[in-house]
Design a protein around this motif. Structure first.
Motif, PDB file in Angstrom:
ATOM      1  N   SER A   1       0.837  -1.198   0.000  1.00  0.00           N
ATOM      2  CA  SER A   1       0.000   0.000   0.000  1.00  0.00           C
ATOM      3  C   SER A   1       0.868   1.244   0.000  1.00  0.00           C
ATOM      4  CB  SER A   1      -0.907   0.003   1.235  1.00  0.00           C
ATOM      5  OG  SER A   1      -1.685   1.193   1.296  1.00  0.00           O
ATOM      6  N   ASP A   2       0.332   2.305  -0.562  1.00  0.00           N
ATOM      7  CA  ASP A   2       1.002   3.604  -0.529  1.00  0.00           C
ATOM      8  C   ASP A   2       0.517   4.476   0.615  1.00  0.00           C
ATOM      9  OD1 ASP A   2       2.506   3.034  -2.858  1.00  0.00           O
ATOM     10  OD2 ASP A   2       0.810   3.613  -4.124  1.00  0.00           O
ATOM     11  N   ASP A   3      -0.571   4.026   1.319  1.00  0.00           N
ATOM     12  CA  ASP A   3      -1.111   4.839   2.398  1.00  0.00           C
ATOM     13  C   ASP A   3      -1.577   4.027   3.608  1.00  0.00           C
ATOM     14  OD1 ASP A   3      -3.394   3.623   1.433  1.00  0.00           O
ATOM     15  OD2 ASP A   3      -4.364   5.478   0.761  1.00  0.00           O
ATOM     16  N   ALA A   4      -1.422   2.704   3.559  1.00  0.00           N
ATOM     17  CA  ALA A   4      -1.822   1.781   4.636  1.00  0.00           C
ATOM     18  C   ALA A   4      -3.338   1.664   4.782  1.00  0.00           C
ATOM     19  CB  ALA A   4      -1.188   2.158   5.974  1.00  0.00           C
ATOM     20  N   LEU A   5      -4.087   2.188   3.826  1.00  0.00           N
ATOM     21  CA  LEU A   5      -5.540   2.060   3.840  1.00  0.00           C
ATOM     22  C   LEU A   5      -6.055   1.276   2.642  1.00  0.00           C
ATOM     23  CD1 LEU A   5      -6.582   5.627   5.062  1.00  0.00           C
ATOM     24  CD2 LEU A   5      -6.891   3.481   6.307  1.00  0.00           C
ATOM     25  N   ASP A   6      -5.493   1.539   1.472  1.00  0.00           N
ATOM     26  CA  ASP A   6      -5.865   0.817   0.253  1.00  0.00           C
ATOM     27  C   ASP A   6      -4.753  -0.174  -0.074  1.00  0.00           C
ATOM     28  OD1 ASP A   6      -8.377   2.201  -0.463  1.00  0.00           O
ATOM     29  OD2 ASP A   6      -7.063   3.945  -0.643  1.00  0.00           O
ATOM     30  N   TRP A   7      -5.103  -1.460  -0.086  1.00  0.00           N
ATOM     31  CA  TRP A   7      -4.094  -2.517  -0.186  1.00  0.00           C
ATOM     32  C   TRP A   7      -4.240  -3.311  -1.476  1.00  0.00           C
ATOM     33  CZ3 TRP A   7      -0.246  -2.889   3.380  1.00  0.00           C
ATOM     34  CH2 TRP A   7      -0.419  -2.182   4.586  1.00  0.00           C
TER      35      TRP A   7
END
Length: 372
Positions: free
Chosen positions: A176-182
């Motif tokens: 992930s680039d934001d730890a929310l969208d994987w």
């Protein structure tokens, strides 16, 4: 040890099953068996994110002379029925299918991962992101996705999780680039391994990880060895976090002198401190069907993590019955604390654990408690 801030922060009662990935997709009532073993990381906004394992089980699994289990199948959820005279239900988390010639398990629940955003101290829930829940999506995950561990390496987040199916019991990687969208990158360890933890940083340009392969056969150390044969924490390296090579030297091994770590495995992903790589791991003392799980710590050399610089031989965290007392009506397992996340918070660490395979526990551990 005891700590001033040590509490349960997310329990089965906090899960909204109307928003579950299974909601409306099976013709049976379910409930939350446990909401536990949270992988954890700090988001760009300063909040913490717990990736909570939600074990969703059938309300009435035993009926009509059968035990029933949930399985993902090609985009749908189905319910399988096993004759009771073919199974052993001693362990409430699983049932053993008799007559296979080797150990064959079924699960009494199907697990999926719920991202829960927490305040920076990890003590208050900000939001549960059901729209970003991670559920089975391929045949090697048909019995669930379990026990996430999250590491930030550079600007990217890496999350390992255990995928369970009759095909294999494997470790998968999400990025992930934001730890929310994987994004699911696929299988990275194609053998039974529930505790793969990626180090939070590169060593000499390589990714490193702790692993814990299991088997039915272990060879004995010499009678006078300080080590005990059995499950241990191994190491692996990778050029890209996808292709892993086992490291030639062993990692952390169980000491022969204590039964408290007769079985062991990784806990929170190792983080770099001024003194070396700090890792929290679990040791299991044989007792009953499951054993007693406790959390220990070790400090590893920053250039060669196979070298242990210091270890806390006394447990850092122990099961805490006082914390689960308000949930006594939901208890199905005792004597388990299973640490799965750590975040730096100045003069202390925020440590995330699963308590009794039931709920999420947050402990503030002063850095002084982990001095070598």
């Amino acid at each position: 040890m005891s700590f001033a801030i040590d509490r349960l922060v997310f329990t089965p009662d906090d899960v909204d099953l109307s928003r579950s990935p299974l909601a409306g997709r099976i013709d049976a009532e379910t409930y939350v068996l446990g909401a536990f073993n949270p992988g954890m990381t700090r988001l760009a906004n300063g909040n913490l994110l717990m990736m909570v394992r939600v074990a969703e089980a059938l309300r009435d699994p035993v009926r009509d002379g059968h035990i029933h289990a949930i399985r993902w199948n090609d985009g749908e959820y189905v319910i399988d029925a096993w004759p009771l005279d073919r199974v052993d239900t001693t362990d409430p988390r699983t049932f053993t299918v008799r007559g296979g010639g080797w150990k064959v398990l079924g699960l009494t629940s199907l697990s999926w991962l719920l991202p829960v955003e927490m305040s920076p101290d990890g003590l208050s829930v900000i939001a549960a992101h059901y729209d970003r829940a991670i559920a089975p999506r391929t045949s090697y995950q048909c019995y669930g996705v379990e026990d996430a561990r999250i590491s930030r390496v550079g600007t990217r987040w890496l999350m390992t999780a255990c995928s369970v199916s009759p095909e294999r019991h494997a470790t998968v990687l999400y990025t992930s680039d934001d730890a929310l969208d994987w994004r699911l990158e696929g299988i990275v360890l194609d053998h039974q391994n529930k505790d793969m933890l990626v180090f939070e940083g590169l060593i000499d340009g390589k990714y490193w990880a702790q692993t814990r392969p299991l088997g039915d056969l272990y060879f004995a150390y010499p009678p006078d060895s300080e080590w005990r044969a059995g499950p241990s924490i191994n190491l692996a390296t990778s050029p890209d976090a996808l292709h892993w090579k086992p490291y030639d030297r062993p990692g952390i091994r169980p000491h022969a002198a204590t039964p408290a770590t007769a079985r062991m495995g990784g806990g929170a992903p190792p983080i770099l401190t001024p003194d070396g790589w700090l890792c929290l791991w679990h040791g299991v003392e044989p007792s009953g069907a499951v054993g007693i799980y406790r959390t220990y710590w070790s400090l590893l050399d920053r250039d060669d993590p196979s070298i242990t610089l210091a270890t806390g031989h006394a447990p850092l965290l122990e099961p805490a019955p006082a914390l689960t007392a308000p949930l006594a009506h939901r208890m199905y397992l005792e004597d388990v604390v299973f640490t799965t996340g750590i975040a730096d918070s100045g003069d202390h660490y925020v440590v995330a654990s699963g308590e009794a395979d039931l709920a999420c526990r947050i402990t503030h551990v002063p850095k002084a408690a982990l001095a070598g």
